[in-house]
Design an enzyme around this catalytic site. Structure first.
Site, PDB file in Angstrom:
ATOM      1  N   GLY A  19       0.790  -1.232   0.000  1.00 21.18           N
ATOM      2  CA  GLY A  19       0.000   0.000   0.000  1.00 21.18           C
ATOM      3  C   GLY A  19       0.819   1.278   0.000  1.00 21.18           C
ATOM      4  N   GLY A  40       2.263   2.449  -2.657  1.00 21.55           N
ATOM      5  CA  GLY A  40       2.348   2.932  -4.038  1.00 21.55           C
ATOM      6  C   GLY A  40       3.526   2.328  -4.778  1.00 21.55           C
ATOM      7  CG  LEU A  41       6.736   1.412  -2.944  1.00 21.11           C
ATOM      8  CD1 LEU A  41       7.673   0.942  -1.850  1.00 21.11           C
ATOM      9  CD2 LEU A  41       7.427   2.473  -3.802  1.00 21.11           C
ATOM     10  CB  SER A  63       3.095  -4.408  -2.696  1.00 16.11           C
ATOM     11  OG  SER A  63       1.954  -3.651  -2.395  1.00 16.11           O
ATOM     12  CB  SER A  64      -1.427  -5.465  -5.501  1.00 12.79           C
ATOM     13  OG  SER A  64      -1.450  -4.393  -6.400  1.00 12.79           O
ATOM     14  CB  ALA A  65       1.789  -5.136  -9.890  1.00 16.75           C
ATOM     15  CG  ASP A 116       1.740  -0.660 -10.824  1.00 18.17           C
ATOM     16  OD1 ASP A 116       2.177   0.328 -11.429  1.00 18.17           O
ATOM     17  OD2 ASP A 116       1.205  -0.610  -9.702  1.00 18.17           O
TER      18      ASP A 116
END
Ligand code: MEV
Length: 321
Positions: free
Chosen positions: A103, A105-106, A108-110, A152
Site C-alpha cells: 500500500g 504505491g510501490l 506490491s499487489s502487481a 505496474d
C-alpha cells in the site's frame, strides 16, 4: 515439488497523474521483491501464508471465497484471482515473503500477482512466456481494482526501466546500464488513488487554463527525463524530478508529510526527490547517486524508508524437487 518465483516492485520516476490524461510515464523496477513459494499439500486445500503481514488463510476455489480471520486480507484476493488463471483447484501451500511495504504505491499487489502466476504456472508445468504472465497479471489487477494501467504488472514482469508511451500506445524497456540508487520514504497512510485522481480532475475542470499547462509540463518533463536517463545525465535527472514534484504539488496531491520527506532528502544530499505514485500519503523517491547513507539516515527516526536500486531482472522462477 517446490517452485519459487520472485518479481520486483516498482516506483514511478516521472509522469504519474499526467498518465491518466494520456501523457507518457517512466517507471523503474526496484530490487525489492515479492517472493512466492509454492509446494505440494496433501489435504486438497489451498493455504496461503504471508508471514510479514501476519496474514494466512484458505482460498476456496469453487466459491471464489477467502477464508481468513486476518483483518487485512486484500492481498489474498489478488492471489486467488492469480491462481485461478493457471491452476485447477487442487491442494497447494503458498508462502509469500515481501521486501516491500504493502500500500505504499510501490506496486506490491502487481509484484505478488506476477510472482504468483509465474510460480503456480511453473508448478503446473506450464511454460508461460513473459508476455503471457504480464497479460494475465494485468487482467487480475483489472478484476480486483476495476481500473489499472498495465504499467505496474509490466515493470514487475520485465524489470528494468519502462517507458509508457503517450496514450499508452506502447510500453518500451529503456536500455540503461547505470545503477539508479534511490531512497524510498513511505508514510503509514495510504493515499486513495481513485480519490486523488478525482481531485485532480476537479481541479483541472475548475482551472483548466492553469492545470492543463501543468499536465503538459509534466509531459515535457518526462520526455526530457527519458533523454537524461538514456545519457545518464544525473544532475538533469535530479532537477527534472524536483520540477516534477513541484508540478504534482500544483495538482494538489502533495501532503505536509510527503513534502517534509522530499525536502529532508534533498537537504541530506539527494540530487532530486519527488512524490512517487498517487500522493496523498504513499511514498517519495529520492535519487541518490552519492550520499545515499546520509539520506537514509534522515529517515531513521521514522524507520519508514528503504534503500533500493534498479532491478534489471524481472520475474524469475526456480524449481526444486
Ligand atoms: C498511481 O500509482 C499513479 C497514477 O498516475 C494513477 C495511474 O497511473 O493509474 C496516479
Amino acid at each position: 515439488m517446490q517452485v519459487i518465483a520472485s518479481a520486483p516492485a516498482k516506483a514511478i520516476l516521472f509522469g504519474e497523474h499526467a498518465v491518466v490524461y494520456g501523457k507518457p510515464a517512466i517507471a523503474m523496477a526496484l530490487n525489492k521483491k515479492a517472493h512466492v513459494k509454492v509446494s505440494d499439500n496433501s489435504n486438497n486445500k489451498i493455504y496461503v501464508n504471508v508471514d510479514k503481514l501476519k496474514l494466512s488463510g484458505y482460498l476456496d476455489f469453487k466459491n471464489n471465497n477467502i477464508l481468513s480471520d486476518s483483518p487485512k486480507k486484500g492481498i489474498l484476493k489478488y492471489i486467488l484471482a492469480s491462481i485461478k488463471k493457471v491452476h485447477d483447484g487442487s491442494g497447494l501451500d503458498i508462502y509469500i515473503d515481501l521486501d516491500i511495504p504493502i500500500g505504499g504505491g510501490l506496486g506490491s499487489s502487481a509484484a505478488v500477482t506476477v510472482a504468483t502466476i509465474a510460480a503456480v504456472s511453473k508448478y503446473n508445468n506450464m511454460d508461460l512466456k513473459k508476455e503471457e504472465i504480464a497479460k494475465y497479471s494485468h487482467e487480475v489487477e483489472l478484476e480486483i481494482q476495476k481500473a489499472a494501467s498495465p504499467l505496474d504488472t509490466t515493470v514487475s514482469t520485465y524489470g528494468g526501466l519502462i517507458y509508457l508511451e503517450k496514450d499508452a500506445k506502447d510500453i518500451v524497456q529503456l536500455n540503461v546500464n547505470q545503477d539508479i540508487p534511490v531512497v524510498i520514504g513511505y508514510t503509514n497512510s495510504r493515499g486513495n488513488t481513485g480519490k486523488l485522481i478525482e481531485a485532480v480532475r476537479i481541479r483541472k475542470n475548475s482551472y483548466p487554463e492553469i492545470i492543463n499547462p501543468v499536465i503538459d509540463s509534466i509531459e515535457t518533463v518526462t520526455l526530457n527525463a527519458k533523454d537524461a536517463i538514456i545519457t545518464n545525465d544525473k544532475k538533469r535527472i535530479g532537477e527534472l524530478m524536483n520540477i516534477n514534484h513541484g508540478l504534482l504539488d500544483a495538482l494538489g496531491v502533495n501532503t505536509k508529510e510527503l513534502s517534509n520527506m522530499v525536502y529532508n532528502a534533498r537537504n541530506a544530499g539527494a540530487i532530486g526527490s519527488k512524490i512517487t505514485g498517487a500522493g496523498g500519503g504513499g511514498s517519495i523517491i529520492a535519487y541518490c547517486p552519492e550520499g545515499l547513507e546520509k539520506v537514509i539516515s534522515v529517515f531513521k527516526e521514522t524507520d519508514r524508508a528503504l534503500k533500493a536500486d534498479i532491478s534489471k531482472e524481472g520475474v524469475k522462477v526456480t524449481v526444486s524437487e
